[in-house]
Design a protein around this motif. Structure first.
Motif, short mmCIF file in Angstrom:
data_model
loop_
_atom_site.label_atom_id
_atom_site.label_comp_id
_atom_site.label_asym_id
_atom_site.label_seq_id
_atom_site.Cartn_x
_atom_site.Cartn_y
_atom_site.Cartn_z
N GLU A 103 0.84 -1.21 0.00
CA GLU A 103 0.00 0.00 0.00
C GLU A 103 0.87 1.25 0.00
O GLU A 103 0.60 2.23 -0.71
N ARG A 257 -1.53 -6.91 7.24
CA ARG A 257 -1.24 -5.68 6.50
C ARG A 257 -0.59 -4.66 7.43
O ARG A 257 -1.14 -3.61 7.73
N SER A 280 -5.87 5.89 5.43
CA SER A 280 -5.19 4.59 5.47
C SER A 280 -4.54 4.32 6.83
O SER A 280 -3.47 3.73 6.91
#
Length: 406
Positions: A103, A257, A280
């Motif tokens: 990401e 993640r 995020s």
């Protein structure tokens, strides 16, 4: 209805191409399926991490901070200091937790690319070739173009940066480098970093050092990190350098993640601003489990030892029929299909799947044709991520397959 025009430049992911390659193939029913295609860790997640996650599920009731908790940033800073033997980066200004390195690799390009600052055409994002496809997509969707620097087997798969003309370097705004590399497993040395830093100084581009495989290695000495190299070369401010790492491979938690970026404080400041709007932030529950993971090395050493034993067992078996050697690090074998087999990497993968129900990834799917060649052509990538017994069975089937055609 209109869409972002840059989306049309994106190519199918390698695994989509593999699915199409296998679309009309029925694998031999006598063999259970074994996949060496996807680099997804299959070793068990350590109990101390799952316990920490469960114990902190109360964090789901709170909005997370984009900058992450002080505890997490301090844990990451401490790990960097221990791992690389350097002073701990400033936990407030030089560390930022991210939702996995993938990401952040993508989002970083949105932060640093400035099309208006390029006087001669679109800005360029320089990528190794073969490469992790996120680099290419990040370049296009930031309004730039990728420029591919081919891996050279004679240079331990490092690109020959000296061959890139000045006119190209003047347009480069971001350079991605992966060390240990995917798919080659090659590690940059201090001279390599000195060359990259000198180029960054001369042409004023950002270096994004993708180090998600740094904790899986096969030699006594751990791979040199970019922050470590910068310190050794007197670049204590990490200017124009962002290092990206992750718990996914180190701790067998790809589903969490959880990773970080570290380096140049001004880059971190701008990246934090972007991410605040990007929405995020990492879940507080994941942050708490990540603290436990970064603070423990026992499970990391156990995981590494498992890979060392596995590669020591599997590599000699495959060397009987393929041109392959033990990599510096990471969990891939990057093998060349011998000419005597008289088949391309895609044909090799397709026939192997059909006849022995083993999946490998064609090397050409991980690269682009650049400067007249596709450096992944006639190579295959094998991810030795499953348990040793399964990987050995796959290797033995590959040997049988190759002997059948020689």
């Amino acid at each position: 209805m209109t869409f972002n025009p840059y989306l049309s430049k994106l190519q199918p992911y390698p695994f989509e191409k593999l699915k199409r390659l296998f679309a009309d193939v029925k694998p031999a029913p006598a063999y259970p399926a074994i996949s060496l295609g996807i680099g997804e860790p299959k070793h068990p997640t350590p109990k101390l991490i799952t316990d920490a996650l469960i114990a902190n599920l109360g964090g789901l009731a709170s909005y997370p901070s984009t900058a992450g908790s002080d505890t997490l940033r301090n844990a990451i800073s401490g790990w960097i200091a221990r791992r690389y033997g350097i002073p701990a980066p400033d936990a407030v200004t030089q560390i930022l937790p991210v939702n996995g390195s993938r990401e952040a690799l993508f989002a970083l390009a949105q932060t640093v690319i400035n099309p208006a600052a390029c006087e001669d055409g679109l800005p360029l994002v320089l990528c190794p070739n073969p490469f992790y496809q996120i680099y290419e997509g990040a370049a296009y969707l930031a309004g730039a173009e990728p420029y591919f620097a081919n891996a050279d087997p004679a240079r331990n798969f490092a690109p020959d940066y000296k061959s890139i003309p000045d006119s190209i370097w003047k347009r480069v705004q971001l350079l991605y480098i992966c060390s240990p590399g995917n798919p080659t497993g090659a590690v940059l040395n201090l001279d390599d970093w000195a060359e990259l830093f000198a180029l960054s100084d001369k042409y004023d581009f950002v270096i994004a050092a993708d180090e998600c495989y740094s904790e899986i290695y096969f030699k006594a000495e751990a791979p040199l990190g970019s922050l470590q190299a910068a310190r050794a070369l007197g670049r204590d401010d990490y200017r124009r350098l962002i290092t990206l790492s992750s718990l996914s491979k180190r701790s067998n938690v790809p589903g969490m993640r959880s990773g970080f970026v570290a380096g140049d404080a001004e880059l971190i400041r701008q990246f934090l601003l972007y991410r605040t709007y990007h929405g995020s932030a990492m879940s507080p529950s994941i942050q708490a489990a990540s603290v436990v993971a970064w603070n423990d090395e026992t499970h990391v050493q156990e995981n590494r030892d498992k890979y060392i034993r596995k590669f020591a067992q599997i590599t000699p078996v495959l060397q009987e029929v393929l041109e392959v050697s033990l990599p510096d690090a990471a969990f891939y074998l990057w093998a060349r299909v011998p000419d005597k087999l008289e088949m391309s990497d895609t044909e090799f993968a397709r026939r192997l799947y059909e006849e022995y129900n083993v999946t490998v990834l064609p090397g050409s799917y991980l690269a682009r044709e650049a400067h007249g060649i596709n450096p992944g052509q006639n190579r295959i990538r094998m991810a030795l991520v499953a348990e040793p017994e399964e990987c050995l069975e796959a290797a033995q089937r590959i040997v049988s397959f190759c002997k059948k055609y020689t």
